[in-house]
Every structure is written in C-alpha cells, then in structure tokens.
Write an enzyme that holds these catalytic residues in place. Sequence first.
Site, short mmCIF file in Angstrom:
data_model
loop_
_atom_site.label_atom_id
_atom_site.label_comp_id
_atom_site.label_asym_id
_atom_site.label_seq_id
_atom_site.Cartn_x
_atom_site.Cartn_y
_atom_site.Cartn_z
N TRP A 1 0.78 -1.25 -0.04
CA TRP A 1 0.01 0.07 0.00
C TRP A 1 0.76 1.28 -0.07
CZ3 TRP A 1 -3.29 2.73 -1.86
CH2 TRP A 1 -4.02 3.71 -1.19
N ASN B 1 -7.37 -9.56 5.53
CA ASN B 1 -8.06 -9.75 6.47
C ASN B 1 -9.11 -11.04 6.34
OD1 ASN B 1 -7.33 -7.58 9.16
ND2 ASN B 1 -7.61 -6.56 7.25
N THR C 1 -13.00 -4.98 1.56
CA THR C 1 -12.47 -5.93 2.36
C THR C 1 -13.11 -7.39 2.63
OG1 THR C 1 -11.17 -4.01 3.49
CG2 THR C 1 -11.56 -6.02 4.88
N ARG D 1 13.39 0.30 5.48
CA ARG D 1 14.45 -0.07 6.53
C ARG D 1 15.41 -1.18 5.62
NH1 ARG D 1 13.39 0.87 11.83
NH2 ARG D 1 11.41 1.05 12.09
N GLU E 1 -4.17 -6.26 9.55
CA GLU E 1 -4.29 -5.44 10.73
C GLU E 1 -5.32 -5.86 11.86
OE1 GLU E 1 -2.94 -2.84 12.08
OE2 GLU E 1 -1.66 -1.88 10.49
N LYS F 1 -13.49 -2.28 9.91
CA LYS F 1 -13.71 -3.14 8.86
C LYS F 1 -12.89 -4.18 8.49
CE LYS F 1 -10.49 -1.59 6.00
NZ LYS F 1 -9.30 -2.44 5.15
#
Length: 333
Positions: A12, A256, A248, A32, A281, A191
């Site tokens: 994303w 998810n 979603t 990183r 998440e 959501k």
Amino acid sequence: MTRCAVFGTGSWGTAFAMILGDAGCEVTLWGRRKELVDTIAGTHRNPDYLPGVQLPETVTATTDPAAALAGADFAVLVVPSQTLRENLASWAPLMGPRTVLVSLMKGIELGTAKRMSEVIGEVAGVGPERVAVVSGPNLAGEIANRQPAATVVACADEAVAKRLQTACHTPYFRPYTNTDVIGCELGGAVKNVIGLAVGMADGMGLGDNTKATLMTRGLAETTRLGVALGADPYTFAGLAGMGDLVATCSSPLSRNHTFGFNLGRGMTVAETVAVTKQTAEGVKSCESVLDLARRNGVDMPIVSAVVDVVHHGRPTQEVLAQLMARSAKPERR
C-alpha cells in the site's frame, strides 16, 4: 512541485507513492531494508510487494528518514499501526514546521485504544490541522494496476484536505474530502475486524446470506461506536464506511478476509500467520477496537466474537452459534 515522503515500502505504501507520483508530486519512499530500497531507487520497481508495476520517475527511495523528509509538504505514514508510536518518535523531530502528517494506517493502538491520528498528534506534538487520514476501498493490488478507485481524504482543516486531494488525484484515483476524521478512521479500523468475520464464514462454507448479515450488522456496530465518539453517522454510508467494508469483506486480495478464511477452514492462528506472511491489521486491532467499545459502553458482538476466535482460541462454529442465539431486538444502528 509538491514534495512527499512515504514511510513504508509495503504494497500500500508503494502503491500510494505511485499515485502521488502520477499526480505530479516528487516522492521519496523510506524503508529499512537497504537492498529493497536500492532496487526501488535504481529501477523504480518494488519486486517484493508489487512485482511488474512500474513506478513514476519522480518516485525514489532511501533508508535515511531525514533525507526523505527534507522539504516534505506531506509525510505519509504506512507502517503497521502497533509500531507507529515507536517509529514516529524518531521521525517527528526531523519534520518541518508545516509538514502535514498523513495516516494510511487502519488500526487502533493496543493498550491506549487511541486512533492513529490521536497517536500522531500526541507523539509529533501537532494540532489536528496538520493530521490527515486516507481511508476507503484501497486494495493495493488493484490500485497498483491503475484500476479506477475512489477514496476519502479527511482532515479537521478542510483546506488541508483539499491540498491533499490535489496531491493524490489522478485519472484512476479519485479522492473525496471530508472533515470527519473520527468516522473515517473508525470505518477503516473496524472493517478489518468484520473482514475477518466474513472470511471465517467463507472458510466455513457458509453462503451469501450469512456474509451479508455479518457485513450489515458489522456496519451497524461500527456506526454505533462512531456516533458514541462524535463521528458523523453519514460517513459510514460512504467510501470510508460501506465502501471499504465491501471491498475488505468480498475480495480475495484482502489480507483480513484471507486470514479469516483460513481460520474458518480450521487452521490455527499460528498456521494462518505462517501462510499469509503479511500483516492483517484486524488480528491485533480486534482487541483494541473491543477495548475502545467497552470504554464507551458500546455493544459490538461481532467484534467480540472475532476476539474470542483469534485470541482465545474458541472454535468458529461455537462462536457463530453464540451470535445466532443472542436475543432478538428491533433492528437499529
């Protein structure tokens, strides 16, 4: 030219950097891993997360946060929500006095039950006029292929929201402005949890009636929580609410939904983490969403059921039976 720093080289973050570049911004991605960052800077591609997607020439990458933030009008934050506080503490001193911090994260902080904009304001010491959020049906894989999509950019200061709207408006990506930061953030965070529930139903082999019920009642739970926190209930009928929820809960591209699907098939959380590899998440945020609801006296039975499965190891069939056995009430938000 608008200058943007994007913190996060996942799917994303990279897709949003592409959007900003296509909209005419100068963009620096921060990451990183030096090997991946050097590849992005040298080839304008991110083979680890968006293979085959060509990024604009105006998108580069660095491992140096100070270099990424130099002269930045917008600092876009796309890291896992539970790592935001620690990361931002080291980045905030490097930001200019007018840099707007933009959250693309859809989670609630564990322990504090704070929304991402609240964490940003607290850690960076900035007012609401310098904090914006982006929320909506934002499946990165489709957007990276430049398929038409819309989203919401929200800020308490409408002028700032309009500036961000201009910075990320392309022929395939249409942002709408809103001043309801609370509603947009809650829609995005909850959501994910409902997406887990619908994925579980899918994995159990249940049909569209079940999934439609979970989505609709999940939206009702989200709206109840939002109203209790001062959000505009109409926000949940729009892109940041229903729009994001539908994407979603129904797309195989949703982490998810995929995570929940594997749980519904009978896999354990540990087995599902090993298979999916990327962050879902809702797995962590379901606990903090439930915590936030309880602090505000809001009943969220679907969220509670997801927590029971994900964190207490209860079988999906048992939790479903419990939901169906709840006393019937008149339908309301």
